[in-house]
Design a protein around this motif. Structure first.
Motif, PDB file in Angstrom:
ATOM      1  N   GLY A 178       3.393   0.536   5.905  1.00 54.79           N
ATOM      2  CA  GLY A 178       3.577  -0.902   5.686  1.00 54.79           C
ATOM      3  C   GLY A 178       2.419  -1.509   4.913  1.00 54.79           C
ATOM      4  O   GLY A 178       2.613  -2.368   4.055  1.00 54.79           O
ATOM      5  N   THR A 179       1.204  -1.047   5.207  1.00 54.29           N
ATOM      6  CA  THR A 179       0.044  -1.509   4.448  1.00 54.29           C
ATOM      7  C   THR A 179       0.169  -1.093   2.989  1.00 54.29           C
ATOM      8  O   THR A 179      -0.129  -1.871   2.079  1.00 54.29           O
ATOM      9  N   GLY A 180       0.620   0.132   2.760  1.00 51.36           N
ATOM     10  CA  GLY A 180       0.838   0.588   1.394  1.00 51.36           C
ATOM     11  C   GLY A 180       1.898  -0.220   0.672  1.00 51.36           C
ATOM     12  O   GLY A 180       1.769  -0.521  -0.514  1.00 51.36           O
ATOM     13  N   VAL A 181       2.941  -0.597   1.394  1.00 47.18           N
ATOM     14  CA  VAL A 181       4.000  -1.415   0.788  1.00 47.18           C
ATOM     15  C   VAL A 181       3.458  -2.795   0.416  1.00 47.18           C
ATOM     16  O   VAL A 181       3.778  -3.335  -0.648  1.00 47.18           O
ATOM     17  N   VAL A 182       2.615  -3.371   1.285  1.00 48.51           N
ATOM     18  CA  VAL A 182       2.031  -4.683   0.975  1.00 48.51           C
ATOM     19  C   VAL A 182       1.158  -4.587  -0.276  1.00 48.51           C
ATOM     20  O   VAL A 182       1.236  -5.439  -1.166  1.00 48.51           O
ATOM     21  N   TYR A 183       0.345  -3.534  -0.363  1.00 47.52           N
ATOM     22  CA  TYR A 183      -0.469  -3.362  -1.570  1.00 47.52           C
ATOM     23  C   TYR A 183       0.410  -3.113  -2.799  1.00 47.52           C
ATOM     24  O   TYR A 183       0.087  -3.560  -3.900  1.00 47.52           O
ATOM     25  N   GLY A 184       1.509  -2.411  -2.631  1.00 41.53           N
ATOM     26  CA  GLY A 184       2.432  -2.202  -3.749  1.00 41.53           C
ATOM     27  C   GLY A 184       3.064  -3.494  -4.225  1.00 41.53           C
ATOM     28  O   GLY A 184       3.210  -3.726  -5.421  1.00 41.53           O
ATOM     29  N   MET A 185       3.420  -4.363  -3.277  1.00 37.68           N
ATOM     30  CA  MET A 185       3.980  -5.659  -3.653  1.00 37.68           C
ATOM     31  C   MET A 185       2.939  -6.512  -4.359  1.00 37.68           C
ATOM     32  O   MET A 185       3.258  -7.249  -5.293  1.00 37.68           O
ATOM     33  N   MET A 186       1.690  -6.406  -3.915  1.00 37.62           N
ATOM     34  CA  MET A 186       0.634  -7.153  -4.591  1.00 37.62           C
ATOM     35  C   MET A 186       0.381  -6.596  -5.984  1.00 37.62           C
ATOM     36  O   MET A 186       0.022  -7.342  -6.901  1.00 37.62           O
ATOM     37  N   ALA A 187       0.573  -5.288  -6.158  1.00 38.79           N
ATOM     38  CA  ALA A 187       0.384  -4.686  -7.479  1.00 38.79           C
ATOM     39  C   ALA A 187       1.466  -5.150  -8.456  1.00 38.79           C
ATOM     40  O   ALA A 187       1.214  -5.237  -9.658  1.00 38.79           O
ATOM     41  N   LEU A 188       2.658  -5.431  -7.935  1.00 41.78           N
ATOM     42  CA  LEU A 188       3.722  -5.920  -8.814  1.00 41.78           C
ATOM     43  C   LEU A 188       3.387  -7.272  -9.402  1.00 41.78           C
ATOM     44  O   LEU A 188       3.804  -7.605 -10.501  1.00 41.78           O
TER      45      LEU A 188
END
Length: 194
Positions: A134-144
């Motif tokens: 989930g932390t990785g997904v949050v960082y991925g969304m921030m990268a978008l």
């Protein structure tokens, strides 16, 4: 000093560049770091629980627990290097990862979270590694990045194709060739013209 300033002071690292960038809201910047710290704690805790599964002679859960604990320590090292003040190289490693793009951290966290779930599918590995994922997904969304405004999206949808003709935006744009007209109200399979 307000509560938000105290929390951000605890989560901020001294002399840290802002790798996330000014376009991200403060609650995403510090919320992702806080989620990573909580995820690391639970990954270590539930990884230890999986390690105790050696009592039931489950070697795959033992290996999954070890991997999950290592992933938890890595996430804790990257998100809260202040927990490892006795090691000199920790700040250098955390700064190096902070200088990378956000999708690197997102991919790293997601890749570290998958093996324990595959090796020992259970609540302990699912919850501990799931929080890291989930932390990785949050960082991925921030990268978008930030979503465009509605005016920018509308302008992008009405751009010209090939530079000569404007894009069709009405209901007959040809997206679905066999679509019924909007005025069709009859039951399926009957002739409404009769």
């Amino acid at each position: 000093m307000s509560f938000a300033e105290k929390i951000t002071g605890l989560l901020a690292r001294p002399n840290q560049q802002d790798p996330i960038g000014p376009e991200q809201p403060w609650y995403l910047k510090y919320g992702s770091r806080l989620l990573g710290i909580v995820a690391a704690f639970f990954a270590i805790l539930f990884g230890l629980w999986n390690v105790f599964s050696i009592l039931t002679l489950s070697v795959s859960c033992l290996v999954a627990g070890i991997i999950q604990m290592v992933a938890g320590f890595v996430v804790m090292l990257l998100e809260a290097p202040c927990c490892f003040v006795c090691f000199e190289q920790v700040n250098m490693i955390a700064d190096k990862v902070d200088s990378k793009p956000l999708y690197f951290r997102a991919g790293l966290y997601i890749a570290m979270a998958i093996p324990p779930i595959i090796l020992c599918f259970g609540l302990a590995s699912l919850f501990g590694s799931g929080l890291i994922m989930g932390t990785g997904v949050v960082y991925g969304m921030m990268a978008l990045g930030k979503k465009a405004s509605s005016e920018d999206m509308r302008a992008a949808a009405q751009q010209t194709f090939g530079g000569t003709t404007p894009a069709q935006t009405n209901d007959r744009a040809g997206i679905v060739n066999n679509a019924q007209p909007f005025s069709f109200t009859g039951a399926v399979g009957t002739d409404s013209n009769v």
